[in-house]
Motif scaffolding. Structure first.
Motif, PDB file in Angstrom:
ATOM      1  N   SER A  91       5.092 -34.973  37.789  1.00 38.72           N
ATOM      2  CA  SER A  91       6.128 -34.177  38.462  1.00 38.72           C
ATOM      3  C   SER A  91       7.338 -34.111  37.531  1.00 38.72           C
ATOM      4  CB  SER A  91       6.548 -34.824  39.786  1.00 38.72           C
ATOM      5  OG  SER A  91       7.214 -36.046  39.531  1.00 38.72           O
ATOM      6  N   ILE A  96      11.539 -37.035  34.173  1.00 35.52           N
ATOM      7  CA  ILE A  96      12.939 -37.444  34.002  1.00 35.52           C
ATOM      8  C   ILE A  96      13.048 -38.965  34.037  1.00 35.52           C
ATOM      9  CG2 ILE A  96      15.242 -37.384  35.089  1.00 35.52           C
ATOM     10  CD1 ILE A  96      14.500 -34.484  36.043  1.00 35.52           C
ATOM     11  N   ASN A 171      21.824 -26.827  39.283  1.00 41.26           N
ATOM     12  CA  ASN A 171      21.189 -26.576  40.577  1.00 41.26           C
ATOM     13  C   ASN A 171      22.127 -27.106  41.659  1.00 41.26           C
ATOM     14  OD1 ASN A 171      19.448 -26.462  42.743  1.00 41.26           O
ATOM     15  ND2 ASN A 171      17.887 -27.803  41.868  1.00 41.26           N
ATOM     16  N   SER A 218      10.943 -29.477  35.393  1.00 38.56           N
ATOM     17  CA  SER A 218      10.038 -29.534  36.524  1.00 38.56           C
ATOM     18  C   SER A 218       9.090 -28.369  36.298  1.00 38.56           C
ATOM     19  CB  SER A 218      10.787 -29.362  37.846  1.00 38.56           C
ATOM     20  OG  SER A 218       9.827 -29.151  38.861  1.00 38.56           O
ATOM     21  N   LYS A 221       7.992 -25.540  38.823  1.00 40.98           N
ATOM     22  CA  LYS A 221       8.752 -24.299  39.057  1.00 40.98           C
ATOM     23  C   LYS A 221       8.176 -23.157  38.202  1.00 40.98           C
ATOM     24  CE  LYS A 221      11.302 -27.330  41.235  1.00 40.98           C
ATOM     25  NZ  LYS A 221      10.755 -27.926  42.438  1.00 40.98           N
ATOM     26  N   LEU A 230       2.336 -29.709  41.267  1.00 45.50           N
ATOM     27  CA  LEU A 230       3.509 -30.485  40.865  1.00 45.50           C
ATOM     28  C   LEU A 230       3.274 -30.956  39.438  1.00 45.50           C
ATOM     29  CD1 LEU A 230       3.923 -32.670  44.042  1.00 45.50           C
ATOM     30  CD2 LEU A 230       5.765 -31.310  43.084  1.00 45.50           C
ATOM     31  N   ALA A 231       4.282 -30.790  38.587  1.00 46.94           N
ATOM     32  CA  ALA A 231       4.137 -31.255  37.197  1.00 46.94           C
ATOM     33  C   ALA A 231       5.509 -31.349  36.540  1.00 46.94           C
ATOM     34  CB  ALA A 231       3.255 -30.289  36.397  1.00 46.94           C
TER      35      ALA A 231
HETATM   36  C1  LIG Z   1      16.261 -28.535  38.189  1.00 48.11           C
HETATM   37  C2  LIG Z   1      15.217 -29.477  38.731  1.00 48.11           C
HETATM   38  N1  LIG Z   1      14.866 -30.548  37.996  1.00 48.11           N
HETATM   39  C3  LIG Z   1      13.938 -31.431  38.431  1.00 48.11           C
HETATM   40  C4  LIG Z   1      13.327 -31.262  39.663  1.00 48.11           C
HETATM   41  C5  LIG Z   1      12.297 -32.252  40.105  1.00 48.11           C
HETATM   42  O1  LIG Z   1      11.033 -31.710  39.899  1.00 48.11           O
HETATM   43  P1  LIG Z   1       9.720 -32.136  40.716  1.00 48.11           P
HETATM   44  O2  LIG Z   1       9.927 -31.699  42.140  1.00 48.11           O
HETATM   45  O3  LIG Z   1       8.633 -31.409  40.004  1.00 48.11           O
HETATM   46  O4  LIG Z   1       9.614 -33.604  40.625  1.00 48.11           O
HETATM   47  C6  LIG Z   1      13.655 -30.158  40.453  1.00 48.11           C
HETATM   48  C7  LIG Z   1      13.012 -29.963  41.752  1.00 48.11           C
HETATM   49  O5  LIG Z   1      13.381 -29.114  42.541  1.00 48.11           O
HETATM   50  C8  LIG Z   1      14.637 -29.254  39.977  1.00 48.11           C
HETATM   51  O6  LIG Z   1      15.006 -28.183  40.694  1.00 48.11           O
END
Ligand SMILES: Cc1ncc(COP(=O)(O)O)c(C=O)c1O
Length: 425
Positions: A91, A96, A171, A218, A221, A230-231
């Motif tokens: 994910s 991160i 975000n 992410s 997306k 999910l990745a």
């Molecule tokens: C900008 C951003 N970074 C990281 C993430 C985390 O990603 P994940 O949901 O694939 O773990 C998200 C999730 O919405 C995100 O919008």
């Protein structure tokens, strides 16, 4: 050749798999060694035993360490960001958190631009300090001088900054931070600069070219693009990614072969999907900015002048397809009526899929962010975030227009009534 020309073929030879044009899913936990001697050599190589200079890559051993689908995917991802190496994860949060634990020594600090995605915020606000990594935030878009001061203070306190973390655009407010300036600050303090490139990558922003050391995604997306997996991805120099991969192997936070295969398929259409969504977003943002019930439309493509426009022109090649906007004078209840009234666009978190999604950051993705912080960074109760998909832009505008009209005309109609009305129509 350009990345979009290579997404169907790069790093894979059909001769490896009975002539199959597409790489198969290597759905296996382990790999047979041709000989015991080779098995020993693969392990020596993977573990860096015997004066490894890092030039040899290990043969296939075990899918927590390596797997062909992951390796082909990583090679293809490198092309978009012109990275030396990358690592794919289960994910975005796995990418991160694993990267930070691999690259930040215990007791050293992470300094980050706020706002960031709510899960990342929780990692910085709660989990990293609990584990012994101090964190400090600065407002997204802040000038380099302010961040320089923070880094100096962290050094003086005996907790030097080891990573400057940016999410740009942020975000959900779409505020941009100057990558080049922040990378320079980080490097002056012996730290690395990490950029979450989820919102504009891989088409419209390439942080490594602006001095960043680590790019994070992410991949759930835009890279995945269909809201069906999910990745996560980390990209950077071979040296950095080798270290990240050591931690990934032990934490077991790698991607699974099936999701890697789905991502390979998604990458073939990445440019088409992202370009279409961006064009739609440009039209919708312009339309929203003229609507009397809408205010504060946050979309890089609408910037006309000022520091944010300068940052945009310096480091972005397009505005992407994320828009945040406020319903003028609305409280949470009114925004909820708007969200409940909307058709075609799904009320859901996440972003970057073929379908358009809308959500309310203050009560959903950023509910974890302390209320006073939310207010300070512009996540108001009136703010909604729209991820524009690849539907026809006229239909999306119609859906937004209808919902705004309903809110205007029938402020007290309940959510089930909207649902019933939509079913009837
Ligand atoms: C900008 C951003 N970074 C990281 C993430 C985390 O990603 P994940 O949901 O694939 O773990 C998200 C999730 O919405 C995100 O919008």
């Amino acid at each position: 050749m350009r990345p979009e020309s290579l997404m169907m073929s790069y790093a894979y030879n059909p001769a490896w798999s009975e002539g199959a044009v597409k790489p198969p899913i290597f759905q296996t936990s382990t790999f047979a060694f041709p000989t015991a001697e080779k098995g020993k050599e693969f392990f020596e190589c993977a573990l860096g035993i015997g004066g490894e200079d890092g030039s040899r890559r290990p043969g296939l051993i075990y899918s927590r360490l390596n797997n062909p689908d992951l390796e082909i995917l990583e090679e293809r991802l490198n092309l978009w960001d012109e990275a030396e190496a990358s690592a794919v994860f289960a994910s975005g949060m796995a990418a991160i958190s694993t990267s930070i634990l691999a690259l930040v020594p215990l007791g050293h600090a992470v300094v980050f631009a706020r706002p960031v995605y709510g899960g990342t915020d929780y990692l910085f606000e709660t989990i990293l300090p609990d584990l012994g990594f101090p964190t400090r935030e600065f407002p997204a878009g802040a000038p380099a001088k302010a961040v320089e001061t923070i880094c100096g203070e962290m050094e003086a306190a005996g907790t030097p900054c080891a990573m400057l973390f940016l999410e740009t655009p942020a975000n959900p407010t779409m505020i941009m931070t100057d990558i080049e300036a922040m990378a320079e600050v980080a490097h002056r303090h012996g730290a690395m600069c990490a950029v979450d490139n989820t919102f504009l990558g891989p088409l419209y922003q390439h942080p490594l070219q602006h001095g960043a050391d680590l790019v994070l995604y992410s991949a759930t997306k835009y890279l995945g693009g269909h809201s069906d997996l999910l990745a996560g991805v980390a990209l950077g120099s071979q040296e950095i990614i080798d270290r990240v991969k050591q931690y990934r192997s032990i934490f077991g936070s790698m991607l699974d072969p099936h999701s890697a295969w789905l991502l390979l398929r998604s990458l073939e259409t990445a440019k088409l999907r992202i370009t279409c969504a961006r064009k739609n977003a440009e039209r919708i943002a312009r339309w929203l900015s003229k609507h009397p019930r809408v205010t504060n439309v946050h979309f890089p493509g609408l910037l006309e002048s000022g520091r944010q426009k300068e940052i945009y022109e310096k480091q972005c090649t397009g505005p992407g397809a994320m828009i945040a906007f406020e319903l003028a004078g609305a409280d949470e209840a009114e925004v909820f009526r708007f969200l409940d009234a909307i058709h075609l666009i799904k009320l859901a978190v996440s972003l970057g899929g073929t379908e358009s999604l809308i959500e309310h950051p203050a009560s959903m993705t950023h509910a974890d962010v302390p209320e006073e912080q939310r207010a300070a960074i512009g996540i108001t109760p009136a703010l909604v975030r729209l991820s524009v998909g690849i539907e026809h832009p006229d239909d999306l505008i119609r859906a937004l227009s209808d919902a705004l009209e309903v809110v205007e005309q029938e402020p007290s109609r309940s959510a089930p009534e909207y649902a019933a009305a939509e079913t009837l129509s």
